[in-house]
Design a protein around this motif. Structure first.
Motif, PDB file in Angstrom:
ATOM      1  N   ASN A 115       1.318  -5.496  11.044  1.00  0.00           N
ATOM      2  CA  ASN A 115       1.024  -4.060  11.132  1.00  0.00           C
ATOM      3  C   ASN A 115      -0.358  -3.728  10.595  1.00  0.00           C
ATOM      4  OD1 ASN A 115       3.519  -3.304  12.254  1.00  0.00           O
ATOM      5  ND2 ASN A 115       4.476  -3.442  10.240  1.00  0.00           N
ATOM      6  N   SER A 116      -1.224  -4.741  10.506  1.00  0.00           N
ATOM      7  CA  SER A 116      -2.600  -4.587  10.029  1.00  0.00           C
ATOM      8  C   SER A 116      -2.673  -4.070   8.599  1.00  0.00           C
ATOM      9  CB  SER A 116      -3.392  -3.662  10.956  1.00  0.00           C
ATOM     10  OG  SER A 116      -3.432  -4.199  12.245  1.00  0.00           O
ATOM     11  N   LYS A 117      -1.679  -4.454   7.771  1.00  0.00           N
ATOM     12  CA  LYS A 117      -1.698  -4.087   6.364  1.00  0.00           C
ATOM     13  C   LYS A 117      -1.937  -5.345   5.540  1.00  0.00           C
ATOM     14  CE  LYS A 117       1.347  -0.072   6.245  1.00  0.00           C
ATOM     15  NZ  LYS A 117       2.614   0.439   5.693  1.00  0.00           N
ATOM     16  N   CYS A 121      -2.306  -5.894  -1.209  1.00  0.00           N
ATOM     17  CA  CYS A 121      -2.397  -4.550  -1.793  1.00  0.00           C
ATOM     18  C   CYS A 121      -1.919  -3.440  -0.857  1.00  0.00           C
ATOM     19  CB  CYS A 121      -3.833  -4.274  -2.232  1.00  0.00           C
ATOM     20  SG  CYS A 121      -4.963  -3.978  -0.857  1.00  0.00           S
ATOM     21  N   GLY A 122      -1.644  -3.757   0.398  1.00  0.00           N
ATOM     22  CA  GLY A 122      -1.188  -2.734   1.340  1.00  0.00           C
ATOM     23  C   GLY A 122      -2.313  -1.989   2.037  1.00  0.00           C
ATOM     24  N   GLY A 137     -10.361  -9.148   6.845  1.00  0.00           N
ATOM     25  CA  GLY A 137     -10.405  -8.895   5.412  1.00  0.00           C
ATOM     26  C   GLY A 137      -9.820  -7.536   5.083  1.00  0.00           C
ATOM     27  N   CYS A 138      -9.521  -7.349   3.825  1.00  0.00           N
ATOM     28  CA  CYS A 138      -8.925  -6.100   3.356  1.00  0.00           C
ATOM     29  C   CYS A 138      -9.997  -5.022   3.228  1.00  0.00           C
ATOM     30  CB  CYS A 138      -8.244  -6.326   2.012  1.00  0.00           C
ATOM     31  SG  CYS A 138      -7.442  -4.839   1.368  1.00  0.00           S
ATOM     32  N   SER A 139      -9.636  -3.802   3.584  1.00  0.00           N
ATOM     33  CA  SER A 139     -10.566  -2.674   3.491  1.00  0.00           C
ATOM     34  C   SER A 139     -10.817  -2.273   2.035  1.00  0.00           C
ATOM     35  CB  SER A 139     -10.018  -1.473   4.268  1.00  0.00           C
ATOM     36  OG  SER A 139      -8.773  -1.071   3.705  1.00  0.00           O
ATOM     37  N   CYS A 144      -9.693  -5.821  -3.734  1.00  0.00           N
ATOM     38  CA  CYS A 144      -8.781  -6.799  -3.143  1.00  0.00           C
ATOM     39  C   CYS A 144      -9.626  -7.757  -2.310  1.00  0.00           C
ATOM     40  CB  CYS A 144      -7.738  -6.116  -2.268  1.00  0.00           C
ATOM     41  SG  CYS A 144      -6.620  -7.287  -1.461  1.00  0.00           S
ATOM     42  N   ARG A 145      -9.449  -9.042  -2.513  1.00  0.00           N
ATOM     43  CA  ARG A 145     -10.282 -10.047  -1.836  1.00  0.00           C
ATOM     44  C   ARG A 145      -9.499 -10.831  -0.790  1.00  0.00           C
ATOM     45  NH1 ARG A 145     -15.186 -11.104  -4.148  1.00  0.00           N
ATOM     46  NH2 ARG A 145     -15.619  -9.926  -6.016  1.00  0.00           N
ATOM     47  N   TYR A 146      -8.440 -10.234  -0.255  1.00  0.00           N
ATOM     48  CA  TYR A 146      -7.651 -10.922   0.769  1.00  0.00           C
ATOM     49  C   TYR A 146      -8.495 -11.117   2.030  1.00  0.00           C
ATOM     50  CZ  TYR A 146      -4.178 -12.038   4.259  1.00  0.00           C
ATOM     51  OH  TYR A 146      -3.473 -12.662   5.266  1.00  0.00           O
ATOM     52  N   THR A 147      -8.524 -12.343   2.523  1.00  0.00           N
ATOM     53  CA  THR A 147      -9.199 -12.641   3.792  1.00  0.00           C
ATOM     54  C   THR A 147      -8.360 -13.625   4.582  1.00  0.00           C
ATOM     55  OG1 THR A 147     -10.460 -14.489   2.865  1.00  0.00           O
ATOM     56  CG2 THR A 147     -11.532 -12.324   2.863  1.00  0.00           C
TER      57      THR A 147
END
Length: 165
Positions: A115-117, A121-122, A137-139, A144-147
């Motif tokens: 769902n593109s989350k 971190c949501g 990557g996370c906006s 938040c460093r999620y990639t």
């Protein structure tokens, strides 16, 4: 899962369970592997001591300290003994529930990604341009460093120009 991360989580849970009474007790992250295990060359373990079984006693002896009194050690031992489960069926049920909880958490993470989350971190996942090409990557970067390298639902993710990874 990464055993170092797992052990870090175990130590955190142990600290929380033992409570503030034992906050000054030192905790050491030691991971022990059998001789048949092989490690990638050049691995640098900063968050834990990673050893083979043959080095266990020598490693434990290095960490012996007088920071914990015999009385404190006995209190901790008594508290930990309360966690022991003698009933094999109950133990199996607890393990089964634990595995199910892990699988449910993984399913929720995948649903968030679909769902593109961001699974951490949501936040919204975005396709970004970095110095090595496009990635997801996370906006909420840099908090938040999620990639992720591969693209997920690329039509629903907006491209944001970015030079940071």
């Amino acid at each position: 899962m990464n055993p170092i991360w797992q052990n870090k989580g175990h130590i955190k849970s142990l600290k929380e369970w033992l409570g503030p009474e034992f906050e000054l007790v030192p905790y050491y992250s030691i991971l022990v592997f059998f001789e048949s295990a092989t490690f990638k060359t050049g691995m640098n373990f900063k968050d834990a001591v990673v050893i083979y079984v043959r080095n266990l006693i020598k490693t434990i002896e290095q960490y012996q300290t007088t920071a914990t009194s015999k009385e404190t050690a006995e209190k901790i031992s008594g508290k930990l003994n309360k966690l022991l489960i003698g009933n094999k069926n109950k133990k199996k049920e607890i393990v089964k529930q634990h595995v199910q909880n892990i699988n449910n958490a993984k399913g929720k993470q995948k649903a968030n990604i679909d769902n593109s989350k961001c699974p951490k971190c949501g936040g919204k996942l975005q396709v970004k341009n970095g110095k090595f090409g496009k990635f997801v990557g996370c906006s909420n970067y840099p908090k938040c460093r999620y990639t992720r390298k591969e693209f997920i639902n690329p039509g629903s993710i907006k491209i944001q120009k970015s030079s940071s990874t």
